[in-house]
Structure formats: structure tokens, C-alpha cells
Design an enzyme around this catalytic site. Structure first.
Site, mmCIF file in Angstrom:
data_model
loop_
_atom_site.group_PDB
_atom_site.id
_atom_site.type_symbol
_atom_site.label_atom_id
_atom_site.label_comp_id
_atom_site.label_asym_id
_atom_site.label_seq_id
_atom_site.Cartn_x
_atom_site.Cartn_y
_atom_site.Cartn_z
ATOM 1 N N ASP A 10 11.523 2.800 -1.285
ATOM 2 C CA ASP A 10 10.643 1.805 -0.674
ATOM 3 C C ASP A 10 11.083 1.650 0.781
ATOM 4 O OD1 ASP A 10 8.697 -0.304 -0.467
ATOM 5 O OD2 ASP A 10 10.311 -1.751 -0.642
ATOM 6 N N SER A 11 10.343 0.825 1.513
ATOM 7 C CA SER A 11 10.706 0.568 2.912
ATOM 8 C C SER A 11 11.969 -0.289 3.018
ATOM 9 C CB SER A 11 9.559 -0.160 3.614
ATOM 10 O OG SER A 11 9.320 -1.401 2.963
ATOM 11 N N GLY A 43 4.174 -1.906 6.745
ATOM 12 C CA GLY A 43 2.834 -2.468 6.938
ATOM 13 C C GLY A 43 2.412 -2.586 8.383
ATOM 14 N N CYS A 73 6.599 1.706 -3.883
ATOM 15 C CA CYS A 73 6.038 1.216 -2.628
ATOM 16 C C CYS A 73 4.537 1.478 -2.653
ATOM 17 C CB CYS A 73 6.693 1.983 -1.478
ATOM 18 S SG CYS A 73 5.968 1.675 0.132
ATOM 19 N N GLU A 159 12.557 -9.776 3.161
ATOM 20 C CA GLU A 159 13.717 -9.030 3.700
ATOM 21 C C GLU A 159 14.785 -9.993 4.210
ATOM 22 O OE1 GLU A 159 14.547 -5.658 4.004
ATOM 23 O OE2 GLU A 159 12.864 -5.234 2.663
ATOM 24 N N CYS A 191 2.289 -5.164 -3.273
ATOM 25 C CA CYS A 191 3.471 -4.814 -2.487
ATOM 26 C C CYS A 191 4.673 -5.129 -3.367
ATOM 27 C CB CYS A 191 3.528 -5.631 -1.201
ATOM 28 S SG CYS A 191 5.079 -5.431 -0.285
ATOM 29 N N THR A 192 5.610 -4.185 -3.430
ATOM 30 C CA THR A 192 6.740 -4.355 -4.361
ATOM 31 C C THR A 192 7.720 -5.436 -3.897
ATOM 32 O OG1 THR A 192 7.822 -2.484 -3.271
ATOM 33 C CG2 THR A 192 6.615 -2.042 -5.323
ATOM 34 N N HIS A 193 7.548 -5.928 -2.676
ATOM 35 C CA HIS A 193 8.368 -7.067 -2.244
ATOM 36 C C HIS A 193 7.931 -8.370 -2.936
ATOM 37 C CE1 HIS A 193 9.626 -4.406 1.025
ATOM 38 N NE2 HIS A 193 10.523 -5.303 1.421
HETATM 39 N N1 DGL Z 1 7.170 -2.767 -0.466
HETATM 40 C C1 DGL Z 1 6.252 -1.855 0.133
HETATM 41 C C2 DGL Z 1 4.935 -1.836 -0.561
HETATM 42 O O1 DGL Z 1 4.912 -1.969 -1.769
HETATM 43 C C3 DGL Z 1 6.238 -1.803 1.649
HETATM 44 C C4 DGL Z 1 6.116 -3.094 2.353
HETATM 45 C C5 DGL Z 1 6.270 -2.955 3.870
HETATM 46 O O2 DGL Z 1 7.301 -2.419 4.300
HETATM 47 O O3 DGL Z 1 5.370 -3.393 4.580
HETATM 48 O O4 DGL Z 1 3.908 -1.619 0.032
#
Ligand code: DGL
Length: 276
Positions: A10-11, A43, A73, A159, A191-193
Site C-alpha cells: 500500500d502507499s 490520492g 490499496c 497516517e 481506501c484501505t486506510h
Molecule cells: N490506502 C490506499 C488505497 O486504498 C491509498 C491511499 C492514498 O495513499 O491516498 O487507496
């Protein structure tokens, strides 16, 4: 049964919501997690940049022995899944199709909200995948209306480990308000965050809205590929980042509520520049 190394990426810390699900549901399965923390958030980048970054990470994970790649991600899954599948010698799992199928099955009124970063929200990937899922389900579900909302403030908050703060609440109220006004009964965490924000999201939306976390469906895909829920032995997960490893350890430990240590830094910039 397969038991090879699972490569996830992921990012930043977001994909840990997927890695942790794998860790819980496939205990003992060896995995290597790569967080591209030098380049988070994806993003705010161009689609071309994200494709270059993702290709370099995928090549690194395969070179490190990964037997399967999990794009933990949404942005990567939306923009680079076909690109990576075209050359990868190992299977590549994205997270958008399975989540869309689940959302289409879950909705009763056909109105599905998707919160995501602006790049994923603007990509059309969820609209396409939900339309496909609805047509595959044929008569079983009616038409669906998919409403993606770009949420640029959420990834930086996660983050920073800020998942319960007033700033997180204010941002979520702003992004979820229009979806509530449209009457969504299902929300996809695009988004996985965002699973780290579920307590706040659930509180704001109330019990009438079903929340879909795509991470859940990754384990089923790994099992379908041959990974077993009862892996032999104990494997220690490995964490790598492109930015500061101590920052990652600190934030990951805080978000997961258990110590994450020993993360190492790997610089992929030369490979990213070389393209793919
Ligand atoms: N967590 C990632 C996703 O699922 C990337 C989020 C990002 O870095 O903007 O899209």
C-alpha cells in the site's frame, strides 16, 4: 495447499488493515508488507506516477520471493491491476471487484456510497465493478446507483495516527453528509486506510448503513488460490517501507494496538524511475 510468501503493499499504513486480516484469518502464513511511505498519499498523485510506483513495488516483492501479490490499496487496484497482471509470474489480487460484489449483494435500496481518495473516486473503478456485479447477479438484484466521494483529508489523518480526533470527525461529517442525504444504505470503504476510522464512521452513519471493508474478501481469494487457514509453523511478518521505518513502527503500533517493530527501509526509487 500452498504456503508461500504473500506480498502485500500500500502507499502507507492503510494496507495493514488487509495484512492484519490475513494475519488473523490465516495464522502462520508468511507475509512481506511494503508501505510506500515516501510517496503517501497516492490520492494526490497522477495516475501515471502511481502506476510507476506500483510496478516497482510489485517487481520488488516478486524478486523477494512473493508467491502471490495482494494490492492492499484501492488506488493501485483501480489503476494498475491489469498492468501488473500482464507481467507478473504470480497471481495478483486486487480489492475492488470482490468488495463491489459484496456491496451489490448487501444493498436493499440500490444506493451505494463509496468513500475513497480523489484518484480512486474519480477513476470510475467502483461504478464499473458494481455495474458488472449487478449484471452478473442478473435478476437477483435490481439496478444500483454508485456514489463515489473523494476524501483528500482522511489518509493524512490516518497516517498521523489521528483516527478519533475532532479533525477526523469533522472531515468524516463533511464527506458522509451528502451520502446520507442521498439515502445510501451501504457504504464501501474504498481506501484501505479507512477501516481504522470505522468506529467514527459507524457512529456518524448509525445502524441503518452497512459498511463494506474490502479486506474481508482478500482472505477468501487467498484460500481459493490454495492458502490454508491452518498454516504449518509460525512465520514472523516482515515489514518494509520506502520512508522512515521508525515512524512506521510508531504509527502502525498505535493503530493496530500491538507492537510493530523491526521495519526496514528499502529504496525503490531507481527502479521506479526505470519504469516498467
Ligand atoms: N490506502 C490506499 C488505497 O486504498 C491509498 C491511499 C492514498 O495513499 O491516498 O487507496
Amino acid at each position: 495447499m500452498r504456503s508461500g510468501l504473500i506480498g502485500l503493499f500500500d502507499s502507507g499504513v492503510g494496507g495493514l488493515t488487509v495484512a492484519d486480516r490475513v494475519r488473523q484469518d490465516l495464522p502462520g502464513a508468511p507475509f512481506l508488507y511494503f508501505g510506500d511511505t515516501a510517496h503517501v498519499p497516492y490520492g494526490n498523485r497522477s495516475a501515471e506516477e502511481v502506476r510507476h510506483l506500483v510496478s516497482a513495488i510489485a517487481r520488488h516483492l516478486v524478486a523477494s520471493g512473493a508467491q502471490v501479490l495482494v494490492m492492499a490499496c484501492n488506488t493501485s487496484s483501480a489503476l494498475a491491476l491489469d498492468l501488473v497482471r500482464a507481467w507478473s509470474p504470480v497471481p495478483v489480487i486486487g480489492i475492488i471487484e470482490a468488495a463491489s460484489r459484496a456491496a451489490v449483494q448487501a444493498t436493499r435500496n440500490g444506493v451505494i456510497g463509496v468513500i475513497a481518495n480523489p484518484l480512486t473516486a474519480g477513476s470510475g473503478a467502483y461504478e464499473k465493478a458494481c455495474a458488472q456485479a449487478a449484471s452478473e447477479a442478473r435478476g437477483a438484484v435490481g439496478g444500483v446507483r454508485v456514489l463515489p466521494v473523494g476524501c483528500p483529508r482522511l489518509v493524512p489523518l490516518v497516517e498521523a495516527g489521528e483516527v478519533h480526533s475532532p479533525a477526523a470527525r469533522a472531515a468524516l461529517m463533511e464527506y458522509l453528509g451528502p451520502l446520507q442525504a442521498e439515502g445510501i444504505d451501504t457504504l464501501v470503504l474504498g481506501c484501505t486506510h479507512y477501516p481504522f476510522l470505522v468506529p467514527l464512521i459507524a457512529e456518524i452513519l448509525g445502524p441503518g448503513v452497512r459498511i463494506i471493508d474490502p479486506a474481508v474478501y482478500v482472505v477468501a481469494e487467498l484460500v481459493a488460490l490454495g492458502w490454508s487457514p491452518s498454516q504449518p509453523g509460525e512465520a514472523r511478518p516482515l515489514y518494509q517501507v520506502s520512508g522512515d521505518p521508525l515512524d512506521f513502527d510508531r504509527t502502525a503500533s498505535r493503530l493496530l494496538g500491538r507492537p510493530v517493530t523491526g521495519t526496514t527501509r528499502v529504496d525503490l526509487s531507481a527502479r521506479a524511475c526505470a519504469g516498467s
